[in-house]
Design a protein around this motif. Structure first.
Motif, PDB file in Angstrom:
ATOM      1  N   LEU A   1      34.653  37.958  38.217  1.00  0.00           N
ATOM      2  CA  LEU A   1      36.080  37.888  38.555  1.00  0.00           C
ATOM      3  C   LEU A   1      36.416  38.907  39.639  1.00  0.00           C
ATOM      4  CD1 LEU A   1      37.828  37.465  35.076  1.00  0.00           C
ATOM      5  CD2 LEU A   1      37.291  35.692  36.768  1.00  0.00           C
ATOM      6  N   ASP A   2      35.907  40.123  39.488  1.00  0.00           N
ATOM      7  CA  ASP A   2      36.141  41.148  40.514  1.00  0.00           C
ATOM      8  C   ASP A   2      35.629  40.682  41.867  1.00  0.00           C
ATOM      9  OD1 ASP A   2      37.210  42.823  38.578  1.00  0.00           O
ATOM     10  OD2 ASP A   2      35.436  44.117  38.446  1.00  0.00           O
ATOM     11  N   MET A   3      34.401  40.172  41.893  1.00  0.00           N
ATOM     12  CA  MET A   3      33.802  39.745  43.162  1.00  0.00           C
ATOM     13  C   MET A   3      34.562  38.570  43.771  1.00  0.00           C
ATOM     14  SD  MET A   3      29.682  40.377  42.534  1.00  0.00           S
ATOM     15  CE  MET A   3      29.460  38.764  41.921  1.00  0.00           C
ATOM     16  N   ALA A   4      34.985  37.622  42.936  1.00  0.00           N
ATOM     17  CA  ALA A   4      35.738  36.479  43.451  1.00  0.00           C
ATOM     18  C   ALA A   4      37.068  36.941  44.038  1.00  0.00           C
ATOM     19  CB  ALA A   4      35.974  35.450  42.345  1.00  0.00           C
ATOM     20  N   TYR A   5      37.735  37.837  43.343  1.00  0.00           N
ATOM     21  CA  TYR A   5      39.015  38.346  43.822  1.00  0.00           C
ATOM     22  C   TYR A   5      38.848  39.085  45.142  1.00  0.00           C
ATOM     23  CZ  TYR A   5      43.515  40.698  43.952  1.00  0.00           C
ATOM     24  OH  TYR A   5      44.755  41.154  44.350  1.00  0.00           O
ATOM     25  N   ILE A   6      37.859  39.981  45.190  1.00  0.00           N
ATOM     26  CA  ILE A   6      37.622  40.756  46.412  1.00  0.00           C
ATOM     27  C   ILE A   6      37.261  39.828  47.564  1.00  0.00           C
ATOM     28  CG2 ILE A   6      36.060  42.409  47.507  1.00  0.00           C
ATOM     29  CD1 ILE A   6      35.942  43.841  44.723  1.00  0.00           C
ATOM     30  N   GLY A   7      36.380  38.885  47.317  1.00  0.00           N
ATOM     31  CA  GLY A   7      35.993  37.945  48.371  1.00  0.00           C
ATOM     32  C   GLY A   7      37.165  37.133  48.882  1.00  0.00           C
ATOM     33  N   ASN A   8      37.983  36.637  47.973  1.00  0.00           N
ATOM     34  CA  ASN A   8      39.139  35.847  48.389  1.00  0.00           C
ATOM     35  C   ASN A   8      40.157  36.729  49.110  1.00  0.00           C
ATOM     36  OD1 ASN A   8      40.480  33.389  48.657  1.00  0.00           O
ATOM     37  ND2 ASN A   8      41.624  33.679  46.756  1.00  0.00           N
ATOM     38  N   TRP A   9      40.291  37.958  48.680  1.00  0.00           N
ATOM     39  CA  TRP A   9      41.188  38.902  49.350  1.00  0.00           C
ATOM     40  C   TRP A   9      40.757  39.112  50.799  1.00  0.00           C
ATOM     41  CZ3 TRP A   9      45.740  41.303  48.605  1.00  0.00           C
ATOM     42  CH2 TRP A   9      46.054  42.366  49.456  1.00  0.00           C
ATOM     43  N   VAL A  10      39.463  39.360  50.994  1.00  0.00           N
ATOM     44  CA  VAL A  10      38.940  39.584  52.342  1.00  0.00           C
ATOM     45  C   VAL A  10      39.168  38.347  53.214  1.00  0.00           C
ATOM     46  CG1 VAL A  10      36.810  39.919  53.676  1.00  0.00           C
ATOM     47  CG2 VAL A  10      37.262  41.339  51.666  1.00  0.00           C
ATOM     48  N   LEU A  11      38.923  37.176  52.667  1.00  0.00           N
ATOM     49  CA  LEU A  11      39.051  35.943  53.444  1.00  0.00           C
ATOM     50  C   LEU A  11      40.498  35.542  53.712  1.00  0.00           C
ATOM     51  CD1 LEU A  11      36.256  33.830  51.771  1.00  0.00           C
ATOM     52  CD2 LEU A  11      36.297  34.616  54.138  1.00  0.00           C
TER      53      LEU A  11
ATOM     54  N   VAL B   1      46.129  32.114  38.499  1.00  0.00           N
ATOM     55  CA  VAL B   1      45.840  33.149  39.490  1.00  0.00           C
ATOM     56  C   VAL B   1      45.522  34.455  38.761  1.00  0.00           C
ATOM     57  CG1 VAL B   1      47.341  32.093  41.240  1.00  0.00           C
ATOM     58  CG2 VAL B   1      48.270  33.824  39.687  1.00  0.00           C
ATOM     59  N   PRO B   2      44.911  35.393  39.468  1.00  0.00           N
ATOM     60  CA  PRO B   2      44.724  36.712  38.860  1.00  0.00           C
ATOM     61  C   PRO B   2      46.086  37.298  38.473  1.00  0.00           C
ATOM     62  CG  PRO B   2      43.446  36.519  40.880  1.00  0.00           C
ATOM     63  CD  PRO B   2      44.333  35.312  40.814  1.00  0.00           C
ATOM     64  N   SER B   3      46.155  37.871  37.308  1.00  0.00           N
ATOM     65  CA  SER B   3      47.426  38.415  36.820  1.00  0.00           C
ATOM     66  C   SER B   3      47.797  39.678  37.578  1.00  0.00           C
ATOM     67  CB  SER B   3      47.324  38.727  35.328  1.00  0.00           C
ATOM     68  OG  SER B   3      46.437  39.812  35.117  1.00  0.00           O
ATOM     69  N   ARG B   4      49.043  40.034  37.442  1.00  0.00           N
ATOM     70  CA  ARG B   4      49.505  41.299  38.022  1.00  0.00           C
ATOM     71  C   ARG B   4      48.733  42.459  37.405  1.00  0.00           C
ATOM     72  NH1 ARG B   4      55.310  41.715  39.183  1.00  0.00           N
ATOM     73  NH2 ARG B   4      54.664  42.014  41.307  1.00  0.00           N
ATOM     74  N   ALA B   5      48.465  42.381  36.096  1.00  0.00           N
ATOM     75  CA  ALA B   5      47.702  43.446  35.423  1.00  0.00           C
ATOM     76  C   ALA B   5      46.312  43.573  36.043  1.00  0.00           C
ATOM     77  CB  ALA B   5      47.589  43.150  33.931  1.00  0.00           C
ATOM     78  N   PHE B   6      45.685  42.446  36.365  1.00  0.00           N
ATOM     79  CA  PHE B   6      44.371  42.490  37.012  1.00  0.00           C
ATOM     80  C   PHE B   6      44.493  43.129  38.383  1.00  0.00           C
ATOM     81  CE2 PHE B   6      41.245  40.884  39.959  1.00  0.00           C
ATOM     82  CZ  PHE B   6      40.054  41.073  39.276  1.00  0.00           C
ATOM     83  N   ALA B   7      45.421  42.631  39.192  1.00  0.00           N
ATOM     84  CA  ALA B   7      45.562  43.107  40.574  1.00  0.00           C
ATOM     85  C   ALA B   7      45.937  44.586  40.631  1.00  0.00           C
ATOM     86  CB  ALA B   7      46.597  42.264  41.311  1.00  0.00           C
ATOM     87  N   GLU B   8      46.674  45.055  39.646  1.00  0.00           N
ATOM     88  CA  GLU B   8      47.105  46.449  39.633  1.00  0.00           C
ATOM     89  C   GLU B   8      46.175  47.352  38.824  1.00  0.00           C
ATOM     90  OE1 GLU B   8      51.172  46.258  38.299  1.00  0.00           O
ATOM     91  OE2 GLU B   8      51.854  45.421  40.222  1.00  0.00           O
ATOM     92  N   GLY B   9      45.074  46.793  38.348  1.00  0.00           N
ATOM     93  CA  GLY B   9      44.172  47.533  37.475  1.00  0.00           C
ATOM     94  C   GLY B   9      43.077  48.307  38.169  1.00  0.00           C
ATOM     95  N   GLY B  10      43.182  48.521  39.457  1.00  0.00           N
ATOM     96  CA  GLY B  10      42.203  49.336  40.158  1.00  0.00           C
ATOM     97  C   GLY B  10      41.357  48.576  41.158  1.00  0.00           C
ATOM     98  N   ILE B  11      41.436  47.262  41.158  1.00  0.00           N
ATOM     99  CA  ILE B  11      40.611  46.484  42.084  1.00  0.00           C
ATOM    100  C   ILE B  11      40.980  46.781  43.533  1.00  0.00           C
ATOM    101  CG2 ILE B  11      42.031  44.372  42.166  1.00  0.00           C
ATOM    102  CD1 ILE B  11      38.213  44.436  41.832  1.00  0.00           C
TER     103      ILE B  11
ATOM    104  N   ALA C   1      39.153  49.758  45.057  1.00  0.00           N
ATOM    105  CA  ALA C   1      37.826  49.423  45.581  1.00  0.00           C
ATOM    106  C   ALA C   1      37.953  48.791  46.964  1.00  0.00           C
ATOM    107  CB  ALA C   1      37.101  48.478  44.628  1.00  0.00           C
ATOM    108  N   ILE C   2      38.913  47.917  47.120  1.00  0.00           N
ATOM    109  CA  ILE C   2      39.137  47.273  48.416  1.00  0.00           C
ATOM    110  C   ILE C   2      39.547  48.318  49.450  1.00  0.00           C
ATOM    111  CG2 ILE C   2      40.621  45.660  49.685  1.00  0.00           C
ATOM    112  CD1 ILE C   2      40.691  43.953  47.066  1.00  0.00           C
ATOM    113  N   MET C   3      40.445  49.221  49.090  1.00  0.00           N
ATOM    114  CA  MET C   3      40.903  50.252  50.018  1.00  0.00           C
ATOM    115  C   MET C   3      39.771  51.202  50.411  1.00  0.00           C
ATOM    116  SD  MET C   3      44.795  50.963  48.605  1.00  0.00           S
ATOM    117  CE  MET C   3      44.586  52.684  48.830  1.00  0.00           C
ATOM    118  N   ASN C   4      38.907  51.553  49.460  1.00  0.00           N
ATOM    119  CA  ASN C   4      37.761  52.399  49.789  1.00  0.00           C
ATOM    120  C   ASN C   4      36.868  51.711  50.810  1.00  0.00           C
ATOM    121  OD1 ASN C   4      38.528  54.493  48.111  1.00  0.00           O
ATOM    122  ND2 ASN C   4      37.299  53.772  46.399  1.00  0.00           N
TER     123      ASN C   4
END
Length: 138
Positions: A14-24, A64-74, A77-80
């Motif tokens: 889930l983390d990888m899918a979210y990050i990948g979709n975010w980047v794209l 979709v990913p929940s607000r709790a997921f999106a605000e949970g630190g992912i 990782a993207i910002m780093n």
């Protein structure tokens, strides 16, 4: 297709899918790659089946990913990642500029690498504090 994952592996997926979709898609506005949104939605739709209900929610009829997921630190990782990429690209651009944008080959690669390292060291020590723009150029 059947894919078997442990709960921990599924959570990482889930983390990888979210990050990948975010980047794209995060900068594309209305011109999104919807097929990636669909895959992300499919993966998150399975969260409730494994007791991870808080990670997904319904929005405009889509899972979709929940607000709790999106605000949970992912996003940390993207910002780093974005910070590292920003400084690496900036260091290389400045090093190439310093070398008058000559084509890089075996004869000058070491010089380029040395200049990049110098900029990276500067950014690690001072961030962007020492970057100045000549206000006369504006």
């Amino acid at each position: 297709m059947k894919l078997e994952l442990t709960k921990k592996q599924y959570r990482r997926l889930l983390d990888m899918a979210y990050i990948g979709n975010w980047v794209l898609n995060s900068t594309r506005g209305d011109d999104r790659f919807t097929d990636y949104d669909e895959v992300e939605s499919l993966l998150f739709s399975k969260a409730s089946e494994v007791g991870m209900n808080t990670l997904a929610e319904r929005y405009r009829g889509e899972i979709v990913p929940s607000r709790a997921f999106a605000e949970g630190g992912i996003h940390e990782a993207i910002m780093n990642y974005e910070d590292n990429v920003f400084f690496e690209i900036l260091a290389e651009d400045l090093a190439r500029r310093d070398m008058d944008d000559v084509p890089i080959d075996e004869s000058n690669y070491a010089e380029l690498a040395s200049r990049i390292d110098a900029y990276i060291n500067e950014f690690e020590e001072h961030g962007t504090d020492n970057i100045l723009v000549d206000s006369d150029m504006m």
